[in-house]
Design a protein around this motif. Structure first.
Motif, PDB file in Angstrom:
ATOM      1  N   ALA A 257     -49.665 -55.321  14.550  1.00 53.85           N
ATOM      2  CA  ALA A 257     -49.127 -54.032  14.958  1.00 53.85           C
ATOM      3  C   ALA A 257     -48.058 -53.631  13.961  1.00 53.85           C
ATOM      4  N   PHE A 258     -48.100 -52.383  13.536  1.00 53.70           N
ATOM      5  CA  PHE A 258     -47.115 -51.841  12.605  1.00 53.70           C
ATOM      6  C   PHE A 258     -46.406 -50.676  13.281  1.00 53.70           C
ATOM      7  N   LYS A 259     -45.096 -50.682  13.196  1.00 55.41           N
ATOM      8  CA  LYS A 259     -44.296 -49.598  13.754  1.00 55.41           C
ATOM      9  C   LYS A 259     -43.325 -49.126  12.694  1.00 55.41           C
ATOM     10  N   GLY A 260     -43.487 -47.882  12.260  1.00 59.53           N
ATOM     11  CA  GLY A 260     -42.609 -47.293  11.267  1.00 59.53           C
ATOM     12  C   GLY A 260     -41.729 -46.227  11.883  1.00 59.53           C
ATOM     13  N   SER A 261     -40.988 -45.543  11.039  1.00 62.75           N
ATOM     14  CA  SER A 261     -40.074 -44.522  11.535  1.00 62.75           C
ATOM     15  C   SER A 261     -40.796 -43.325  12.125  1.00 62.75           C
ATOM     16  N   ASP A 262     -42.042 -43.082  11.671  1.00 63.25           N
ATOM     17  CA  ASP A 262     -42.769 -41.917  12.170  1.00 63.25           C
ATOM     18  C   ASP A 262     -44.219 -42.206  12.530  1.00 63.25           C
ATOM     19  N   GLU A 263     -44.583 -43.480  12.645  1.00 62.69           N
ATOM     20  CA  GLU A 263     -45.959 -43.812  13.014  1.00 62.69           C
ATOM     21  C   GLU A 263     -46.035 -45.227  13.584  1.00 62.69           C
ATOM     22  N   LYS A 264     -47.140 -45.503  14.266  1.00 63.82           N
ATOM     23  CA  LYS A 264     -47.402 -46.846  14.750  1.00 63.82           C
ATOM     24  C   LYS A 264     -48.902 -47.022  14.907  1.00 63.82           C
ATOM     25  N   PHE A 265     -49.366 -48.255  14.722  1.00 62.16           N
ATOM     26  CA  PHE A 265     -50.785 -48.549  14.888  1.00 62.16           C
ATOM     27  C   PHE A 265     -50.951 -50.028  15.157  1.00 62.16           C
TER      28      PHE A 265
END
Length: 201
Positions: free
Chosen positions: A52-60
């Motif tokens: 799982a990746f969580k960034g400042s403006d997205e996640k997946f």
């Protein structure tokens, strides 16, 4: 290009987040130096799991398959339905990424994945981080059991990263992490890896 990849990657992240709450087992007891020496000897391995990746403006979130043979690697990310999102392969000299039937190449894997996806990830450090293996310059916090609990890597591209480990399992007499959290608050990035299977070769 990025929007197409990001749309394919946009899957609920909460399933993996809840899976990463598994507490570490209590029956581990190793000598830290000996354990690190064993990890350094593991040069051929396969990993299957979820990321799982969580960034400042997205996640997946996606299924991840990683094969490492010395310095060469092959990585693939797939949706929960088995649809390929991207594949990446390379070594210290070059890297190749395939996504949406397009092929991209670069001499630097971290630059390549940033150029195509926008993710700032030190790819060359991942084989060590995933195993829970520290480098000589890293700052390490060991659990009472002897395995690494937290790792602050020190390298040119490692600024701001903190790696935390839980849920170690024994694989052919070596304890390997099954729950890895990589966090960089400066970048606003968090990566969670939940391993389903380690295979040593």
């Amino acid at each position: 290009m990025r929007s197409t990849i990001h749309f394919a990657l946009l899957i609920l992240i909460t399933i993996l987040l809840s899976a990463c709450a598994t507490p570490p087992p209590t029956n581990i007891q190793v000598n830290s130096q000996e354990h690190q020496a064993k990890l350094s000897q593991i040069q051929h391995w396969k990993l299957k799991g979820r990321m799982a990746f969580k960034g400042s403006d997205e996640k997946f979130s996606a299924n991840v398959n990683w094969q490492q043979v010395d310095d060469s690697y092959h990585l693939s990310l797939n949706t929960m339905l088995g649809i390929n999102i991207l594949t990446m392969q390379g070594d210290k000299e070059s890297a190749e990424l395939n996504a949406d039937d397009e092929q991209y190449q670069d001499t630097d894997a971290s630059h390549l994945i940033w150029r195509i996806t926008g993710w700032q990830i030190p790819v060359s450090q991942f084989p060590f981080w995933i195993k829970g293996q520290a480098q000589p310059t890293d700052k390490v916090i060991y659990a009472q059991s002897g395995v690494i609990e937290q790792l602050i890597p020190v390298c040119d591209s490692c600024a701001g990263w903190l790696i935390s480990y839980q849920d170690y399992h024994q694989v052919d007499n070596v304890w390997l992490p099954y729950n890895i959290k990589l966090n960089n608050s400066a970048l606003g990035n968090q990566i969670l890896i939940r391993v389903n299977q380690w295979t040593k070769q």
